[in-house]
Design an enzyme around this catalytic site. Structure first.
Site, PDB file in Angstrom:
ATOM      1  NE  ARG A  46      -3.472  -2.738   0.028  1.00 56.62           N
ATOM      2  CZ  ARG A  46      -3.733  -3.576   0.797  1.00 56.62           C
ATOM      3  NH1 ARG A  46      -3.101  -3.939   2.541  1.00 56.62           N
ATOM      4  NH2 ARG A  46      -4.658  -4.107   0.800  1.00 56.62           N
ATOM      5  CG  ASP A 101      -2.529  -6.128  -1.180  1.00 53.87           C
ATOM      6  OD1 ASP A 101      -3.313  -5.592  -1.306  1.00 53.87           O
ATOM      7  OD2 ASP A 101      -1.999  -6.030   0.229  1.00 53.87           O
ATOM      8  CG  HIS A 135      -4.935  -8.500  -1.745  1.00 57.74           C
ATOM      9  ND1 HIS A 135      -5.807  -6.846  -1.171  1.00 57.74           N
ATOM     10  CD2 HIS A 135      -5.721  -9.450  -1.023  1.00 57.74           C
ATOM     11  CE1 HIS A 135      -6.242  -7.389  -0.269  1.00 57.74           C
ATOM     12  NE2 HIS A 135      -7.060  -8.078   0.380  1.00 57.74           N
ATOM     13  CG  ASP A 182      -5.470 -11.300   2.635  1.00 61.39           C
ATOM     14  OD1 ASP A 182      -4.850 -11.690   1.487  1.00 61.39           O
ATOM     15  OD2 ASP A 182      -5.682 -10.457   2.881  1.00 61.39           O
ATOM     16  CD  GLU A 183      -9.209  -9.060   3.097  1.00 64.30           C
ATOM     17  OE1 GLU A 183      -9.910  -8.193   4.433  1.00 64.30           O
ATOM     18  OE2 GLU A 183      -7.883  -7.664   2.275  1.00 64.30           O
ATOM     19  CD1 TRP A 236      -6.530 -13.134   8.180  1.00 68.02           C
ATOM     20  CD2 TRP A 236      -7.342 -11.120   8.632  1.00 68.02           C
ATOM     21  NE1 TRP A 236      -7.466 -12.715   7.398  1.00 68.02           N
ATOM     22  CE2 TRP A 236      -8.303 -12.048   6.975  1.00 68.02           C
ATOM     23  CE3 TRP A 236      -8.055 -10.361   8.813  1.00 68.02           C
ATOM     24  CZ2 TRP A 236      -9.147 -10.988   6.262  1.00 68.02           C
ATOM     25  CZ3 TRP A 236      -8.726  -9.206   8.226  1.00 68.02           C
ATOM     26  CH2 TRP A 236      -9.310  -9.987   6.511  1.00 68.02           C
ATOM     27  CE1 TYR A 291      -4.362  -8.813  11.889  1.00 66.58           C
ATOM     28  CE2 TYR A 291      -6.058  -6.866  10.228  1.00 66.58           C
ATOM     29  CZ  TYR A 291      -5.041  -8.329  10.419  1.00 66.58           C
ATOM     30  OH  TYR A 291      -5.073  -9.340   9.078  1.00 66.58           O
ATOM     31  CG  ASP A 331      -4.088  -1.936  10.370  1.00 64.94           C
ATOM     32  OD1 ASP A 331      -4.384  -2.560  11.299  1.00 64.94           O
ATOM     33  OD2 ASP A 331      -4.659  -2.170   9.404  1.00 64.94           O
ATOM     34  CD1 TRP A 377      -3.444  -4.900   8.544  1.00 64.99           C
ATOM     35  CD2 TRP A 377      -1.980  -5.141   5.835  1.00 64.99           C
ATOM     36  NE1 TRP A 377      -2.857  -6.045   8.120  1.00 64.99           N
ATOM     37  CE2 TRP A 377      -3.179  -6.452   6.470  1.00 64.99           C
ATOM     38  CE3 TRP A 377      -2.163  -5.093   5.370  1.00 64.99           C
ATOM     39  CZ2 TRP A 377      -2.728  -7.928   6.650  1.00 64.99           C
ATOM     40  CZ3 TRP A 377      -1.481  -6.913   4.465  1.00 64.99           C
ATOM     41  CH2 TRP A 377      -2.463  -8.457   5.290  1.00 64.99           C
ATOM     42  CB  THR A 378       1.535   0.479   4.693  1.00 62.09           C
ATOM     43  OG1 THR A 378       1.418   0.355   3.897  1.00 62.09           O
ATOM     44  CG2 THR A 378       2.775   0.265   5.932  1.00 62.09           C
ATOM     45  CD  GLU A 379      -5.019  -0.753   4.029  1.00 61.55           C
ATOM     46  OE1 GLU A 379      -4.303  -0.928   4.744  1.00 61.55           O
ATOM     47  OE2 GLU A 379      -5.903  -1.609   3.795  1.00 61.55           O
TER      48      GLU A 379
HETATM   49  C1  ACM Z   1      -5.902  -9.345   5.951  1.00 58.00           C
HETATM   50  O1  ACM Z   1      -5.781  -8.189   7.606  1.00 58.00           O
HETATM   51  N1  ACM Z   1      -6.541  -9.615   5.288  1.00 58.00           N
HETATM   52  C2  ACM Z   1      -5.100 -10.187   6.925  1.00 58.00           C
END
Ligand code: ACM
Length: 608
Positions: free
Chosen positions: A161, A190, A264, A326-327, A393, A418, A420, A469-471
């Site tokens: 990100r 990502d 991703h 994931d996702e 997670w 988390y 973030d 996470w760095t959004e």
């Molecule tokens: C995640 O936070 N999507 C692993």
């Protein structure tokens, strides 16, 4: 209980600006056992390091690296020194647990015993024991026997990100070593960026590593999104990645790379659209969230991923490769005739089983190349592949299920790990974060061993990881602000036995000393709230307010009249008595100004 602890603490140490006592043991993570002796060992420019064993020589070099950074000089390595020496010994034939060490300090010298990783950690403890009084460096006499609770103690950094350069990564690795954290999970790819040079696919760094714009504000702040119009991105050359791997290994840190699949991956598709499900053209997106674009499950995709992983395997000696997982929205596979044909031809039930089939193929490839697969807990859906390690997670449920099925598990639940998420409930006092609220004590009080597992099943829990996470983290300063002090709490979750953890002792006595070190090392961090203790004053019938700063030797400026606190308001020096006895409510407002002149947000506490 809490009050009693602090009252005792205050009797012992007096005011907020407490000078650290020369015999205080403030090591984080708290060692398994530490017995104080009498006297101190003084380190001077004449002190030698004696290295017994080739591994000890290497650790001696690391001692000097860290020592020099902190105190501006190095000690000579003189293996014939008999006195005034720090002895590092990796040759003694005593059986210590993995990463365990013994550290003995007397007024005559220091002796550290263990294998290479153990002696390295003994050195880190020694560095934390050094007290600087004027020009004198002294170490209190102590006998420490130490070992970690968990073999896996990690931080994940998302460089997809936002890109963080190799120097910033090294800066984080230095603090990880100081905290005895030993796994660096490097989230290299990502939707918004691909960050590793792959020689066979040059467009990954020419195209996928860059985006032309990023949204401003939070995800929900503007509809439609507003973009900043600034090109951003970057990548690590293979040479840089190798250098980071070595840098980390010197600090007992294993680097685990993550290459995301089958979702991703929008940044990849921007360069190689033929690997998508035919819904291009694609561009590297500048907005966050879960994207629908995923790989198609065809042979060219597997060829691409295996080629990429072949280069990744050659760079990273870790036995683990993280493949994300994931996702993964299944919409594209649902509407793709090609994906449906693969489901049909392989007797798969649905798109979840297709994902499992996809990951199974990759797992076979990794296993054949001597590597183990780690995936996020979604890899449980559609059936877990045989040798996978699960990173839990979405809470602990995935980890619990995987452990029950006999798989290894790393716990990184979003409820506790988390980092973030914002560090205070009131989002107005904190910089923009992704939503959610994760204060220091919630990280600290996490126990990675779920009660739902039997002791036998708990053995599958390898350890714990915090995810960065760095959004919403575009700068180095903000990155460090988000990581610290929560990674300091993480260190104790991973290392110290649950029964010997104590948040009050952590935050009130040991964290201040460690944050002072972190600050001195030029690392940014969030200055945590002080501990405010409110007690009845028997003599006057008023309330007595005691403030203990979370950073050693800091100043506290305060008000109790409802107005803003800043460096023009009262300087705290000992306890405050409220001005009346009739039970009216007051609000204490205060700021913390650290020894390095950093100022906290304004905090407030109701006094009732
Ligand atoms: C995640 O936070 N999507 C692993």
């Amino acid at each position: 209980m809490k009050k009693n602890f602090f009252l005792l603490f205050l009797i012992l140490f007096g005011s907020t600006a407490f000078a650290q006592q020369a015999d205080e043991i403030t090591i984080i993570p708290k060692p398994a056992s530490a017995e104080k002796g009498t006297g101190v060992f003084v380190i001077s420019k004449r002190t030698s390091i004696v290295a017994k064993g080739a591994d000890a020589e290497k650790v001696a070099g690391m001692f000097n690296y860290f020592f020099n950074k902190k105190y501006g000089f190095t000690l000579k390595i003189n293996n014939s020194a008999l006195t005034d020496a720090i002895v590092l010994n990796t040759m003694l034939r005593i059986k210590l647990p993995e990463e365990g060490y013994q550290l003995k300090v007397t007024s005559k010298g220091v002796n550290i015993v263990g294998d290479r990783s153990g002696v390295f950690y003994g050195v880190q403890s020694l560095l934390q024991l050094i007290h600087e009084t004027g020009a004198q460096l002294s170490v209190p006499a102590v006998n420490i026997n130490d070992q970690p609770s968990f073999a896996y103690r990690g931080i994940m950094l998302d460089v997809g990100r936002h890109f963080f350069d190799a120097n910033e990564v090294k800066k984080i690795l230095d603090v990880m070593a100081y905290l005895k954290l030993n796994k660096f999970h490097w989230h290299l790819t990502d939707d918004q960026g691909w960050r590793l040079e792959i020689k066979k696919y040059p467009k990954l760094t020419a195209i996928s590593a860059w985006r032309d714009s990023s949204i401003i504000g939070g995800y929900g702040d503007f509809s439609p999104f507003i973009y900043d119009g600034k090109k951003s991105g970057g990548f690590y050359t293979q040479e840089q990645a190798r250098e980071i791997v070595k840098y980390a290994a010197d600090r007992n840190i294993e680097v685990i790379p993550e290459i995301e699949m089958p979702g991703h991956c929008t940044a990849v598709l921007a360069a190689y659209p033929e690997l998508g499900n035919g819904t291009g053209p694609y561009k590297v997106p500048g907005y966050w969230g879960v994207h629908n674009t995923i790989y198609n499950p065809g042979e060219p995709t597997f060829k691409f991923l295996e080629d990429v992983l072949t280069e990744v395997i050659a760079i990273f000696p870790s036995k683990y490769i993280h493949i994300g997982g994931d996702e993964v929205p299944k919409d594209e596979w649902k509407s793709s005739a090609f994906a449906q044909k693969i489901i049909h031809d392989n007797n798969l039930k649905d798109e979840h089983e297709l994902q499992s089939w996809f990951i199974n193929r990759i797992e076979k490839f990794l296993n054949k190349n001597g590597k183990n697969l780690i995936g996020w807990d979604e890899i449980l859906e559609g059936g877990l592949t045989p040798n996978a390690t699960v990173m839990s997670w979405r809470g602990e449920a995935g980890g619990i299920q995987a452990a029950k099925e006999g798989h290894n598990v790393i716990m990184s639940p979003n409820s506790n790990m988390y980092i973030d998420h914002a560090q205070a409930k009131d989002s107005k006092t904190e910089p923009l974060a992704i939503g959610g609220f994760l204060p220091l004590n919630v990280v600290y009080n996490y126990n990675p061993l779920p009660a739902a597992l039997t002791p036998e099943q708990q053995k599958s829990i390898l350890g714990v990881q915090a995810n960065m996470w760095t959004e919403y983290v575009p700068t180095n300063n903000k990155l460090e602000y988000m990581i610290f002090p929560r990674a300091i709490a993480l260190a104790e979750v991973g290392w110290t036995k649950t029964e010997s953890k104590n948040y009050d002792d952590f935050v009130g006595r040991r964290l201040p000393a460690v944050l002072k070190d972190i600050e001195k090392a030029g690392i940014n961090y969030r200055i945590p709230e002080a501990n405010v203790v409110i007690a009845d004053d028997a003599q006057t019938g008023r309330k007595k307010i005691t403030i203990i700063s979370s950073v050693a030797q800091s100043k506290i400026y305060y008000t109790i009249d409802g107005h803003k606190a800043d460096n023009t308001t009262d300087l705290y020096s000992g306890s405050i008595l409220t001005p009346f006895t009739n039970g009216r409510q007051l609000t204490l407002k205060y700021i913390v100004v650290t020894p390095g002149n950093r100022t906290s947000s304004e905090f407030s506490v109701d006094i009732k």
